[in-house]
Motif scaffolding. Structure first.
Motif, PDB file in Angstrom:
ATOM      1  N   ASP A   1      42.924  49.115   2.695  1.00 45.39           N
ATOM      2  CA  ASP A   1      44.104  49.441   3.489  1.00 45.39           C
ATOM      3  C   ASP A   1      44.190  48.459   4.646  1.00 45.39           C
ATOM      4  OD1 ASP A   1      46.318  50.788   4.321  1.00 45.39           O
ATOM      5  OD2 ASP A   1      45.367  52.743   4.385  1.00 45.39           O
TER       6      ASP A   1
ATOM      7  N   GLY B   1      38.695  52.483   5.715  1.00 43.23           N
ATOM      8  CA  GLY B   1      40.122  52.188   5.743  1.00 43.23           C
ATOM      9  C   GLY B   1      40.664  52.366   7.142  1.00 43.23           C
TER      10      GLY B   1
ATOM     11  N   GLU C   1      50.261  59.931   0.844  1.00 45.57           N
ATOM     12  CA  GLU C   1      50.691  59.020   1.912  1.00 45.57           C
ATOM     13  C   GLU C   1      51.138  59.811   3.146  1.00 45.57           C
ATOM     14  OE1 GLU C   1      50.356  55.856   2.058  1.00 45.57           O
ATOM     15  OE2 GLU C   1      50.085  55.176   0.005  1.00 45.57           O
TER      16      GLU C   1
ATOM     17  N   SER D   1      50.543  52.946  -1.597  1.00 46.92           N
ATOM     18  CA  SER D   1      49.679  51.772  -1.488  1.00 46.92           C
ATOM     19  C   SER D   1      48.696  51.716  -2.651  1.00 46.92           C
ATOM     20  CB  SER D   1      48.903  51.819  -0.169  1.00 46.92           C
ATOM     21  OG  SER D   1      47.910  52.804  -0.237  1.00 46.92           O
TER      22      SER D   1
ATOM     23  N   ASP E   1      46.074  44.703  -0.408  1.00 45.50           N
ATOM     24  CA  ASP E   1      44.726  45.066  -0.852  1.00 45.50           C
ATOM     25  C   ASP E   1      44.436  44.552  -2.262  1.00 45.50           C
ATOM     26  OD1 ASP E   1      44.284  46.349   1.525  1.00 45.50           O
ATOM     27  OD2 ASP E   1      43.926  48.315   0.690  1.00 45.50           O
TER      28      ASP E   1
END
Lengths: 234, 234, 234, 234, 234, 234
Positions: free
Chosen positions: B124, B101, A197, A15, A176
């Motif tokens: 996020d 987040g 992640e 991300s 985002d």
């Protein structure tokens, strides 16, 4: 710089939030562009090398519909875009002149551009949406680019949303927003991104089991030992 | 100050628009926070005592991922939140660093926090939405809080979106945004709010029957007499 | 100036993007209002003569709920709106005081107003949406107009979103926002608008057939000859 | 933290420009406050430990002239200021309410405060100037603080002009504005500052003798050797 | 484009106010740069061809003191400046990083640059003033350029204060700020400028003799006849 | 409303800071115009009834030099100004088009206007200063008003710097800027103003004698008793 497709493939699982965290640990804080947001909700993450375009402010003798036929026009820039690129357009944050409309977006889509990112706005938004080109922009306005902007060239260093973007920097965009990965730090992100992640997924699972945050996020030594054991990381 | 649950129950039927009108008649104009908007459309109205958090600007030696493990961290603040509170986060309107987040929002939800309100942004966003924590914020950004902010503490007076918020002030949030009810004026709002909501419902019915506005809204003496008769208020 | 209904009918087929292009060729660049966006997605294009309203900043002795009963109130202004007008409200871009709520919007709808356009915000957004009045505004806020604005009159020249709007100017609004057509240029837009829309439809078809942009958009002599032949324009 | 007077003495010879350069080489970029400018031209450089004051936004029931008599007032804060301190006032950049007027500035001067620094404004500017207290602020406004601000306390961490300032941080102010030296980096600045000032003086002399910039500024190895020889640094 | 010195000589007698009026009559409105103001009061009018410099936003891996030694540095740009040029620096309006300090300004002065114009700020203002280089900027800040900006090159088209500036455009600066004369319109300004200055001097004389404005300014036919007669223009 | 000259005489001894304090105690906070600053340092305090002028945004077909000859022009407005008035010009804060230059200011001075106050800017600043008309404005710009503004009329309600100003409101201007006294509160200010000025002079004397602030400013009962005794107020 040619980016191999494996790198792009890995980055699609990382991300923009994670990208910025990894770069921040390297002292790089200013990589998130202020302004670009997904024009359509629910776009999937997109990764590609930057293809930059640059505008300066409008001057009435230069910024005219006639300029669209110039060899140094946005039209020529679109024809120079390679497949898979992310077009990054420096519109100096001008919000009352649409840089592109449906026809240029349609052509970009036909040429295989991966996405359009700008700190400016687009026009003819209904038409733009119908082209299915993923667009991250700062909004929508009816007037044409020449109402507020003069196009001056492509594949130069630009500022987009307060971030320096150089041709061939890697751009990652998701819900985002849009971030730039400096070429020299690409390996770092590819190395650390998937690991982070996985860790965050595990942490979230602990939270859903009512774990408290201190010691968990960030992990202290004890938690990390447990994570390593459970995830077989070590 | 403990707010009894009956008061919260009544306030859930009073819109933020009505709350601001009642306070304005008492000379209090500055209670609506500029910035916070519902992250997800269609959230129902939420009421709760404020639990405040405070950031100051980023300084590179202080605002680091390492700071997240400090005893004075956002993590510790989340663990101090009582059930039913509305977390109000003073991010000084910084829009390029996400204060929280998915993991912190998930933990807040588990602890029973009623909502998160901030003049800053979250990161996020896909993950945050999946936690089902109601969030009113000024947008979304990929970078972590430490890219632009330094956390300094909780349950202090804060400014959020141009409004002073003190711990235990009552916060009401709905589609029109977030407002603060000063403790000393809570009884006034509980007393006048439901009445005003009923009156406006009745006025709307008249408008749908093609009544003209002058004399109706606000009600003149004649209209009020009719309202009192029809509604059995008197 | 009375605008005949045929003109309005033609303009409904011309996008705001096209309107601004035609006016720009006449040297008129500043006609797109900065701020107003559709409150509800998917509104169809609306065209009508402007009915202007004007606010100045709030002064506490003037901007009070009591002022709503004054003969020079927003209520009286609503009652003066003719059917089919587009109400253009100069709120000086104030974003923390809602100019109108559900009751005034409902009354506007009953009176046949075509739309509400403002560089300010509305309040009680759930109620406003339920009235089905098309609204283009800069957002939503809970406080009433008198929290930040003093109403001073209607059908005067106003500035809305950085654009001068005079009573009876023609306003066109669609997904790209709101634009003003100066009365003296209405014939030009009605003459050129539908032609330009047809040309762009044809150009888009060429793009979908993988035509390159230079020479196509804008059309060079050769392309135009082909267009004229194919479309039977000549 | 007590700062010894020798350190302050050294820092008085180091410009804010040089301080920021030294800190930047340590990765600290955000130390210059946006907003504060010298109210009177030609003030000499001032150095001292920060004494912080904090405001939040005005709420009409709290921000009243009556609040000036509260134990938690700006008046009490002034009485708590130690000799030689630099008062740093977080006014959240509010520019339409003067935080202090002539009387508070006069009292600060009598108590030996070294200077007043704020991202807000002062009022009664003629009177303030007559007190001879050095003031760095963002301008001047007639209204009192309570027209826009609520005072909440002193010696807390604050944000002033986008910079985090903690009590006892060292503040340096001159014609280029106000900068903060984090305590942990004070030795670095005291060590490097005077050296850099001497080098720049020497470089300027070369420029006045028509030396070219490349190789000179920054010095390459050859130039540095020459500098070391001439200045007897080595 | 080489501008002959006679043209520059004539333009020195034409105010920026007059230049903008003449260009506006040709439909050119956007030539006055927002931001640059004289750093020192009482500078005389300066005219010269633009020499452009361009910054993009800071990225921490690029914007470092080390970059000052790069061949593509501000230092190299200064060495490329021809005598008599007006350096126009696109700093994107960044106000918290000084583009140049005393040493670069001193070198510019030695090389014969006529002036420095920027929408950014300078640092080490006391030193800059001592170089006697005329500077029009948006203020002063202590941090170096690399705290907020990355230098990317010179003699490219730039945007400065919302105005497009191309290398060799003519720049005129006086107490009203800085304006650009597009090359193609230089003859127009040289032709009309002195005439308009003479007319306004005559008009001012009439005003001092208590003439009313309507018919005088702008002149109606009768007044013009009188002016022609008195001034022997015809 | 005619203001008698005695009232104006008294007000000349009352600072704008004091005026705002008195009005604030009546609940009126929004009377200080954001933007206007004295163009020349050291102007003395000026008081007079407001004469309002109003601009809306520029539209290229209306805002032309030709419009200056219209009966509804700034020229005609100047000729309508009564002696002693303070011209208050609503320029919507536009900072890149000078509302007035030297000729209109000279004519205003000849007609006896007391001052010019605007949230916009003036042009031809050297000439304007030479007219000796006191001017409070937001800066200076070379372009004429028609580059950014359309003049629409005079003696209407206006917003200037975020403040509502009605024709004949009383305007007070000094080094702290420009404030409006609503007609209905004029007596209050005339009654309280001189008293408050005397009190503050006495308080300042105590401060110079090293009195502490708490109990002194604001005065507690004991201090007030002493003040009354010393000043013979009672």
């Amino acid at each position: 710089m040619a980016v191999d497709s494996g790198a792009l493939h890995v980055l699609r699982e990382v991300s923009t939030a994670t990208v910025t965290s990894i770069l921040l640990k390297k002292g790089i804080r200013n990589v998130w562009m202020r302004g670009p947001k997904p024009l359509r909700a629910g776009e999937r993450r997109i990764v590609g090398p930057a293809f930059t375009l640059r505008f300066v402010p409008m001057r009435e003798d230069l910024a005219t519909p006639a300029s669209w036929a110039s060899p140094n026009s946005t039209r020529a820039a679109v024809e120079a875009m390679p497949e898979g690129c992310v077009a990054v357009v420096d519109a100096m944050g001008v919000a009352d002149a649409g840089i592109f409309g449906d026809i240029l977006c349609a052509r970009m889509k036909r040429r295989g551009a991966a996405a359009l990112v700008t700190d400016g706005v687009v026009r003819d938004v209904t038409g733009v949406l119908s082209t299915d080109l993923p667009v991250w922009c700062a909004g929508v306005a009816a007037p044409a680019s020449v109402a507020g902007l003069t196009f001056v060239g492509w594949q130069q260093p630009v500022g987009c949303g307060g971030v320096a973007v150089f041709p061939e920097d890697i751009v990652v965009i998701d819900d985002d927003g849009a971030v730039v990965i400096p070429a020299g730090l690409l390996d770092e992100v590819i190395d650390k991104g998937p690991k982070q992640e996985r860790e965050e997924t595990w942490i979230m699972k602990q939270v859903m089991n009512d774990a408290q945050l201190p010691g968990l996020y960030p992990m202290d030594a004890e938690t990390r030992a447990r994570y390593d054991a459970e995830s077989g990381t070590n």
